[in-house]
Scaffold this active site. Structure first.
Site, PDB file in Angstrom:
ATOM      1  CG  ASP A 322       0.743   4.529   6.418  1.00  0.00           C
ATOM      2  OD1 ASP A 322      -0.468   4.258   6.270  1.00  0.00           O
ATOM      3  OD2 ASP A 322       1.645   3.865   5.884  1.00  0.00           O
ATOM      4  CD  GLU A 323       4.603   5.647   3.933  1.00  0.00           C
ATOM      5  OE1 GLU A 323       5.828   5.573   4.008  1.00  0.00           O
ATOM      6  OE2 GLU A 323       3.891   4.700   3.542  1.00  0.00           O
TER       7      GLU A 323
HETATM    8  C1  TNX Z   1       6.617   2.670   5.543  1.00  0.00           C
HETATM    9  S1  TNX Z   1       5.514   2.247   8.219  1.00  0.00           S
HETATM   10  C2  TNX Z   1       5.282   2.346   5.467  1.00  0.00           C
HETATM   11  C3  TNX Z   1       4.868   1.160   4.702  1.00  0.00           C
HETATM   12  C4  TNX Z   1       6.027   0.477   4.030  1.00  0.00           C
HETATM   13  C5  TNX Z   1       7.198   0.468   4.977  1.00  0.00           C
HETATM   14  C6  TNX Z   1       8.375  -0.266   4.449  1.00  0.00           C
HETATM   15  C7  TNX Z   1       4.311   2.864   7.547  1.00  0.00           C
HETATM   16  C8  TNX Z   1       3.271   3.318   8.415  1.00  0.00           C
HETATM   17  N1  TNX Z   1       4.313   2.954   6.221  1.00  0.00           N
HETATM   18  O1  TNX Z   1       3.898   1.529   3.746  1.00  0.00           O
HETATM   19  O2  TNX Z   1       5.652  -0.808   3.707  1.00  0.00           O
HETATM   20  O3  TNX Z   1       7.577   1.789   5.242  1.00  0.00           O
HETATM   21  O4  TNX Z   1       9.361  -0.376   5.426  1.00  0.00           O
END
Ligand code: TNX
Length: 513
Positions: A322-323
């Protein structure tokens, strides 16, 4: 007449026979969570007598293990000893374990008759789910000082085979004892997967023997600058077997190629410029990445995936994904494709957050839908399965409302009703029943650092997720669920679990423990 009653009473005392006058009981209104597929009451009572005889085939090793598990639960709740296959039948309570075929491994049946209880399932996991039901029955009877169970029949099986919770032990570290306590509660609600988010920018939490600095240095802090921590491989194995005894599968996640600052800080050679960044204790996301140009990055990942796979009996390995905002698309695909091959090589199934569909996902991989429905649908086209964790409904780290002392709200505020009142296969057009393996409720830990805070965010919403995962959609109804939930408030109080007492729910008064 009066004399006759006295005579009966005297006879009862002399012969140790239970002669309580019949009482009305109502199995159907029992506040079981998750609600069972069917419950039929017969209006009588099974009285718990001194000692209980458990009948089962002792030649069958798996039945013997089940019997031992039931013994533990029954003795703890009823305060009456269980003996296996021996005793004087008319003096003691009787329970039978019966093996028979069902549609699902986790399916079971419980018949509570006046003189005995019959529990059937096809195997150990189904018996365990049945014992959880018995456990809840006994706990509620204890809370109302009752020495009997209502008679009737329960027949039950889960909607989804995957009913999970995720715990982020990277942003804040949680000790082995805290995770075990969480596991106990997951088991009580028939949740069968615990996904551990073991690495992130703020900390690396699992010992990797070939890369010891990951934990020695990379595990030494957490959000806010606290001391962090990590699990040795021995401790991780202990957690895995603790979960296994409760029929919960541990799913390890190593988040890559982003969310890797702790690893990059621990080993300069993993950075494209050869220099380590500082350890990070804030809560921003999306600023770190492994270096695709260096082969050592892949050697590193192979070691990590190999070592963790070796101590993980469950079928899944979660690659995060993710991200990764500072990874180029090309590098991202390289990372996921190559690590996917490693996961296969070490005998596991790939899981990842929905972005992993950008890579060449192999069929039967699992994409965890959290944010982007387009990703989930693209993953389905690649024959991946979908695990439902929509942030707007299923994120345990979202605040209940604007007054909640813990949690974030970037996806939504999620009150108890909103957490319960959604249907996984009706949320997104194109994500259909046959695509979904189940649901998972992630608990990210940026804002929580101990068990009290953890449980405040998890409870009572987790009970709703447990029911969404287990019970059939047409059995679910918020108003009726709320009545059962109120009773579970009393149960959570009795266990001294800190939970959110929403002012919208007419909770019973809290007893001072
Ligand atoms: C998004 S959900 C993220 C996390 C954070 C979270 C906080 C996801 C796959 N990645 O790195 O902790 O939001 O709500």
């Amino acid at each position: 007449m009066k004399n006759f009653k006295h005579l009966i009473a005297a006879l009862c005392t002399l012969t140790f026979v239970h002669c309580e006058k019949p009482i009305e009981t109502h199995l159907e209104s029992f506040p079981l969570i998750p609600i069972a597929s069917t419950m039929k009451e017969t209006g009588n009572a099974f009285f718990i007598k001194s000692k209980t005889i458990l009948y089962f085939d002792e030649q069958d090793a798996s039945l013997k293990r089940s019997a031992t598990q039931l013994k533990k639960i029954w003795e703890a709740r009823s305060k009456q000893e269980i003996s296996f296959n021996e005793g004087i039948p008319f003096m003691h309570s009787k329970i039978e374990l019966i093996k028979k075929d069902f549609e699902s491994d986790e399916a079971y049946e419980i018949k509570i008759l006046k003189k005995k209880i019959q529990i059937s399932s096809s195997n150990e996991v189904g018996f365990f789910r049945a014992f959880t039901t018995i456990d809840q029955l006994l706990r509620f009877q204890n809370l109302s000082n009752q020495n009997h169970l209502p008679t009737g029949e329960i027949s039950d099986m889960p909607k989804y085979g995957y009913r999970g919770a995720m715990l982020d032990v990277a942003r804040h570290f949680f000790t082995l004892e805290e995770v075990k306590k969480y596991i106990d509660l997951l088991a009580l609600y028939k949740i069968n997967k615990l996904h551990l988010h073991l690495s992130d920018d703020q900390g690396w939490r699992i010992e990797i023997k070939s890369w010891p600095n990951l934990t020695n240095y990379g595990g030494s802090t957490e959000v806010g600058g606290g001391p962090g921590g990590f699990y040795s491989q021995e401790e991780y194995k202990e957690l895995v077997s603790y979960a296994q005894e409760r029929f919960i599968t541990i799913i390890p996640e190593i988040d890559l190629p982003g969310h890797t600052n702790a690893a990059l800080a621990s080993y300069p050679e993993l950075n494209c410029n050869g220099k380590s960044p500082e350890l990070y204790t804030g809560i921003e996301v999306g600023f770190s990445t492994l270096c695709a140009d260096k082969e050592i990055s892949f050697q590193f990942l192979d070691d990590v995936i190999r070592e963790i796979s070796e101590i993980t009996p469950g079928p899944y390995f979660h690659l995060g994904g993710d991200e990764s905002h500072v990874t180029t698309e090309k590098d991202y695909i390289t990372f996921i494709n190559r690590t996917q091959d490693m996961v296969f090589k070490y005998g596991k199934i790939v899981m990842g957050w929905d972005e992993i569909q950008n890579a060449d996902l192999k069929p039967n991989s699992v994409a965890q839908y959290w944010a982007d429905a387009k990703n989930a649908k693209a993953a389905i086209k690649k024959n991946a399965k979908i695990l439902m964790s929509p942030a707007q409904y299923a994120y345990l780290d979202m605040q209940y409302d604007s007054l909640s002392p813990f949690g974030l709200h970037w996806a939504s505020y999620i009150n108890i009703k909103k957490a319960y009142d959604w249907i996984p296969d009706q949320l997104v057009d194109g994500i259909e029943e046959e695509n979904i393996i189940g649901i998972e409720a992630p608990l990210w830990s940026e804002t929580i650092s101990n068990f009290e805070e953890l449980s405040y965010l998890a409870f009572p919403r987790l009970l709703g997720y447990a029911e969404i995962g287990w019970s059939k959609t047409d059995q679910r109804n918020w108003e009726e669920y709320q009545n059962r939930l109120i009773e579970h408030g009393v149960l959570l109080d009795s266990l001294s679990i800190n939970y959110y007492r929403s002012p919208k729910v007419p909770w019973k008064e809290q007893r001072q423990n």
